[in-house]
Write a protein that holds these residues in place. Structure first.
Motif, PDB file in Angstrom:
ATOM      1  N   LEU A   1       0.856  -1.205  -0.073  1.00 59.47           N
ATOM      2  CA  LEU A   1      -0.119   0.157   0.126  1.00 59.47           C
ATOM      3  C   LEU A   1       0.679   1.339   0.030  1.00 59.47           C
ATOM      4  N   TRP A   2       1.625   1.655  -1.151  1.00 56.07           N
ATOM      5  CA  TRP A   2       2.493   2.799  -1.423  1.00 56.07           C
ATOM      6  C   TRP A   2       2.769   3.018  -2.807  1.00 56.07           C
ATOM      7  N   GLN A   3       3.108   4.237  -3.063  1.00 54.28           N
ATOM      8  CA  GLN A   3       3.219   4.465  -4.533  1.00 54.28           C
ATOM      9  C   GLN A   3       3.959   5.929  -4.495  1.00 54.28           C
ATOM     10  N   PHE A   4       5.082   5.964  -5.117  1.00 56.26           N
ATOM     11  CA  PHE A   4       5.712   7.132  -5.513  1.00 56.26           C
ATOM     12  C   PHE A   4       5.474   7.630  -6.898  1.00 56.26           C
ATOM     13  N   HIS A   5       5.309   8.863  -7.073  1.00 51.60           N
ATOM     14  CA  HIS A   5       5.021   9.343  -8.478  1.00 51.60           C
ATOM     15  C   HIS A   5       6.241  10.582  -8.693  1.00 51.60           C
ATOM     16  N   LEU A   6       7.059  10.100  -9.701  1.00 54.56           N
ATOM     17  CA  LEU A   6       8.132  11.088  -9.967  1.00 54.56           C
ATOM     18  C   LEU A   6       7.746  11.899 -11.323  1.00 54.56           C
ATOM     19  N   VAL A   7       7.891  13.379 -10.998  1.00 55.40           N
ATOM     20  CA  VAL A   7       7.711  14.315 -12.279  1.00 55.40           C
ATOM     21  C   VAL A   7       9.206  14.503 -12.333  1.00 55.40           C
ATOM     22  N   GLU A   8       9.750  14.048 -13.402  1.00 56.66           N
ATOM     23  CA  GLU A   8      11.404  14.245 -13.967  1.00 56.66           C
ATOM     24  C   GLU A   8      11.603  15.511 -14.193  1.00 56.66           C
ATOM     25  N   ASP A   9      10.546  16.584 -14.803  1.00 54.81           N
ATOM     26  CA  ASP A   9      10.772  17.921 -15.032  1.00 54.81           C
ATOM     27  C   ASP A   9      10.041  18.695 -14.402  1.00 54.81           C
ATOM     28  N   TYR A  10      10.499  19.439 -13.534  1.00 56.39           N
ATOM     29  CA  TYR A  10       9.661  20.471 -12.780  1.00 56.39           C
ATOM     30  C   TYR A  10      10.365  21.629 -12.200  1.00 56.39           C
ATOM     31  N   LYS A  11      10.041  22.647 -12.798  1.00 56.06           N
ATOM     32  CA  LYS A  11      10.826  24.000 -12.470  1.00 56.06           C
ATOM     33  C   LYS A  11      12.334  23.935 -12.405  1.00 56.06           C
ATOM     34  N   GLY A  12      12.756  23.191 -13.478  1.00 57.55           N
ATOM     35  CA  GLY A  12      14.351  23.019 -13.457  1.00 57.55           C
ATOM     36  C   GLY A  12      14.885  21.966 -13.022  1.00 57.55           C
ATOM     37  N   GLY A  13      14.138  21.094 -12.126  1.00 57.71           N
ATOM     38  CA  GLY A  13      14.413  20.045 -11.505  1.00 57.71           C
ATOM     39  C   GLY A  13      13.378  19.150 -11.588  1.00 57.71           C
ATOM     40  N   SER A  14      13.127  18.369 -10.158  1.00 53.20           N
ATOM     41  CA  SER A  14      12.084  17.182 -10.488  1.00 53.20           C
ATOM     42  C   SER A  14      11.191  17.314  -9.127  1.00 53.20           C
ATOM     43  N   ALA A  15      10.091  16.570  -9.157  1.00 52.29           N
ATOM     44  CA  ALA A  15       9.187  16.558  -7.949  1.00 52.29           C
ATOM     45  C   ALA A  15       8.853  15.012  -7.801  1.00 52.29           C
ATOM     46  N   LEU A  16       8.945  14.889  -6.491  1.00 57.03           N
ATOM     47  CA  LEU A  16       8.389  13.429  -6.092  1.00 57.03           C
ATOM     48  C   LEU A  16       7.440  13.460  -5.094  1.00 57.03           C
ATOM     49  N   MET A  17       6.138  12.876  -5.542  1.00 58.02           N
ATOM     50  CA  MET A  17       5.188  12.829  -4.896  1.00 58.02           C
ATOM     51  C   MET A  17       4.913  11.189  -4.151  1.00 58.02           C
ATOM     52  N   VAL A  18       4.595  11.364  -3.027  1.00 57.46           N
ATOM     53  CA  VAL A  18       4.681   9.931  -2.280  1.00 57.46           C
ATOM     54  C   VAL A  18       3.366   9.720  -1.604  1.00 57.46           C
ATOM     55  N   ARG A  19       2.562   8.588  -1.584  1.00 58.06           N
ATOM     56  CA  ARG A  19       1.534   8.075  -0.961  1.00 58.06           C
ATOM     57  C   ARG A  19       1.916   6.954  -0.302  1.00 58.06           C
ATOM     58  N   ILE A  20       1.591   6.929   1.119  1.00 60.95           N
ATOM     59  CA  ILE A  20       1.553   5.713   1.848  1.00 60.95           C
ATOM     60  C   ILE A  20       0.447   5.667   2.773  1.00 60.95           C
ATOM     61  N   HIS A  21      -0.116   4.440   2.746  1.00 64.94           N
ATOM     62  CA  HIS A  21      -1.284   4.271   3.503  1.00 64.94           C
ATOM     63  C   HIS A  21      -0.872   4.281   5.110  1.00 64.94           C
ATOM     64  N   HIS A  22      -1.838   4.787   6.157  1.00 64.59           N
ATOM     65  CA  HIS A  22      -1.400   5.095   7.306  1.00 64.59           C
ATOM     66  C   HIS A  22      -1.092   3.627   8.144  1.00 64.59           C
ATOM     67  N   CYS A  23      -1.888   2.582   7.549  1.00 63.75           N
ATOM     68  CA  CYS A  23      -1.779   1.379   8.354  1.00 63.75           C
ATOM     69  C   CYS A  23      -0.236   0.757   8.264  1.00 63.75           C
ATOM     70  N   ILE A  24       0.611   1.364   7.344  1.00 63.83           N
ATOM     71  CA  ILE A  24       1.985   0.722   7.169  1.00 63.83           C
ATOM     72  C   ILE A  24       2.764   1.613   8.502  1.00 63.83           C
ATOM     73  N   ALA A  25       2.634   2.816   8.663  1.00 69.86           N
ATOM     74  CA  ALA A  25       3.213   3.474   9.598  1.00 69.86           C
ATOM     75  C   ALA A  25       2.610   4.936   9.771  1.00 69.86           C
ATOM     76  N   ASP A  26       2.890   5.736  10.897  1.00 72.29           N
ATOM     77  CA  ASP A  26       2.479   7.062  11.260  1.00 72.29           C
ATOM     78  C   ASP A  26       3.571   7.886  10.854  1.00 72.29           C
ATOM     79  N   GLY A  27       3.384   9.192  10.853  1.00 73.53           N
ATOM     80  CA  GLY A  27       4.487  10.233  10.206  1.00 73.53           C
ATOM     81  C   GLY A  27       5.768  10.052  10.790  1.00 73.53           C
ATOM     82  N   ILE A  28       5.958   9.785  12.465  1.00 76.32           N
ATOM     83  CA  ILE A  28       7.100   9.814  12.883  1.00 76.32           C
ATOM     84  C   ILE A  28       7.894   8.678  12.504  1.00 76.32           C
ATOM     85  N   ALA A  29       7.304   7.495  12.276  1.00 78.84           N
ATOM     86  CA  ALA A  29       8.095   6.132  11.989  1.00 78.84           C
ATOM     87  C   ALA A  29       8.576   6.356  10.566  1.00 78.84           C
TER      88      ALA A  29
END
Length: 517
Positions: free
Chosen positions: A152-180
């Motif tokens: 239950l997770w997925q990374f979305h890579l935008v290789e070309d964003y404002k001269g660099g890149s952007a990485l969007m991350v989705r992780i289901h809460h059942c895997i871990a909380d924010g601190i973990a």
């Protein structure tokens, strides 16, 4: 009379034995099914199970994040880093398989990284407005469910964003909380390392493991033994729970041996439990209501952290007090701009409280409670408001409410989904927002040689809650982000736009105070 008491006691014992036997049968059936499939499984904790089943049409239980990276990050380099680091955490190669008794973590024998690291191309926007395209895509991703047939997770890579890149991350809460998940982040960056090899979990004396044993020792025993004798016996577990709440990073060096201290703890438990159960509704505003099925996401440029520290030091307040006060002010200004009367109004935000030592964060899972913080959005004077927030935050520091909230999540994980939803909706109806404030690294991190210039994240909202607020300090700056239900708040950027002016007003008034007198 004695006969009736004895008969009642025997009946209760028989009921408990029957329930225990039923749990054993359910577990054996699940193990048999998994064994038939040729898979190895690990039972999911009840708290994590509650998060797994909390998805709804309006709110999906995903932690959402984004990194803005310079220079560009190549897909192949990121894929290699994920293979080397992230996939060493078992949860990222396991599926969550539900059954009547809960859920089990089962290894995905057909795991394919291409299902979890995907390329994205954003629509073209005029120069200076590229962030709008990124925000729009993030908003869409908040409402796209993760496949239950894969980890239950997925990374979305935008290789070309404002001269660099952007990485969007989705992780289901059942895997871990924010601190973990901070430990996961640290493993991915340059200089990071895979997690240490986990030791097999030690079984509890009653056959329980992991979080269930922790709950039993720290919460259920103290709560269910309310006689003086039982309180004395439960003192050690109660001390551990109090220690985790008051100093979660240090724990407790000694237990409570005094029945007086135990009685005080019991009184605090009962008082805080009553406070949770009898929470009044917060002020009705346009930010609260029935959410729809789409989201909006927004964030502001970084504010220098040193300036926030300076204001806090001058006012004898914490950085957290200053930032939360600015959030309250921004929300109040947003409501006023929309023609709402805010004088005397307050809204409740649930604030996560960590309940585990950071050295155990790599084990993932959820070990946090929730503290209800009432924000004085109707208080105009920024200095008066920051002191009011400080007072309310101090009032929460001695509370056991976060620990009790954690216990309620565990109880929810034991229930069937309709009963779980009914229990958790009692709290969401009294809450307008979920708010997180996480201190990040002071220096900017690198990944595959590229610098992570900005990092933001949002935690999910549950039930009928339609607003999520996040504050993250990173690389010498502080950023404020909002995710909102588009029905209740279609324009969260207008909340964001008030954050920096609110801080500027507080800074100006701080400078104008008569410090020399």
């Amino acid at each position: 009379m004695v006969t009736r008491v004895l008969a009642k006691d025997v009946a209760q014992k028989a009921k408990r034995q029957t329930q225990k036997a039923a749990r054993v049968v359910q577990k054996n059936v699940t193990d048999a099914v998994i064994g038939t499939l040729g898979l190895q499984g690990e039972r999911m904790s009840k708290v994590d199970t509650a998060w797994l089943r909390m998805d709804s049409a309006s709110n999906l239980m995903m932690i959402l994040g984004v990194w803005v990276i310079h220079p560009k990050l190549k897909y192949e380099d990121l894929a290699q880093r994920i293979e080397e680091r992230l996939l060493k955490y078992p949860r990222f190669v396991q599926c969550a398989v539900e059954d009547a008794a809960g859920a089990t973590w089962v290894k995905d024998t057909a795991f394919d990284l291409r299902n979890h690291l995907v390329r994205e191309t954003l629509p073209k926007k005029p120069k200076g407005r590229e962030q709008e395209a990124l925000q729009d895509r993030l908003a869409q991703l908040t409402m796209e469910p993760l496949s239950r047939h894969r980890p239950l997770w997925q990374f979305h890579l935008v290789e070309d964003y404002k001269g660099g890149s952007a990485l969007m991350v989705r992780i289901h809460h059942c895997i871990a909380d924010g601190i973990a998940l901070i430990s996961v982040t640290q493993s991915l960056v340059d200089g990071g390392a895979p997690p240490p090899v986990r030791k097999p979990r030690e079984a509890h004396a009653d056959g329980m493991e992991g979080a269930e044993a922790w709950i039993a020792d720290a919460l259920l025993k103290p709560l269910t033994n309310m006689t003086v004798k039982a309180l004395g016996a439960a003192g050690e577990g109660a001390a551990r729970s109090m220690g985790l709440l008051m100093e979660p990073q240090k724990g407790m060096e000694q237990g409570m041996h005094s029945s007086v201290d135990a009685a005080k703890m019991a009184y605090q438990v009962v008082t805080d439990l009553a406070s949770l159960a009898l929470m009044p509704d917060d002020s009705p505003t346009r930010l609260k209501g029935t959410p729809g099925s789409s989201k909006r996401v927004a964030w502001c440029p970084p504010i220098p952290l040193e300036e926030v520290k300076a204001v806090g030091k001058a006012l004898n307040c914490s950085i957290n007090d200053v930032l939360l006060s600015c959030v309250a002010g921004a929300l109040g200004e947003y409501l006023k701009e929309h023609g709402d009367a805010v004088a005397g109004k307050e809204i409740r935000a649930m604030v996560p409280v960590n309940l585990r030592p950071m050295e155990n964060a790599y084990k993932l899972g959820n070990q946090f409670g929730l503290a209800p913080l009432v924000l004085p959005v109707g208080m105009d004077n920024p200095v008066e408001r920051v002191y009011e927030v400080r007072s309310r935050m101090r009032g929460l520091k001695g509370s056991m409410q976060p620990l009790l909230a954690f216990g309620l999540l565990a109880v929810a994980g034991l229930l069937i989904k309709p009963a779980q939803d009914a229990l958790l909706n009692l709290f969401s109806k009294k809450t307008t927002a979920v708010m997180t404030n996480v201190p990040g690294p002071r220096e900017k991190l690198k990944i595959c040689g590229s610098t992570i210039e900005e990092t933001l994240f949002w935690v999910p909202q549950s039930g009928s809650v339609g607003l999520g607020v996040s504050i993250l300090s990173y690389g010498g700056g502080v950023q404020f982000g909002v995710v909102s239900d588009s029905t209740l708040c279609p324009d969260p950027q207008k909340i964001i736009d008030q954050f920096e002016p609110e801080f500027a007003k507080l800074s100006m008034l701080t400078l104008m105070l008569p410090w020399g007198e």
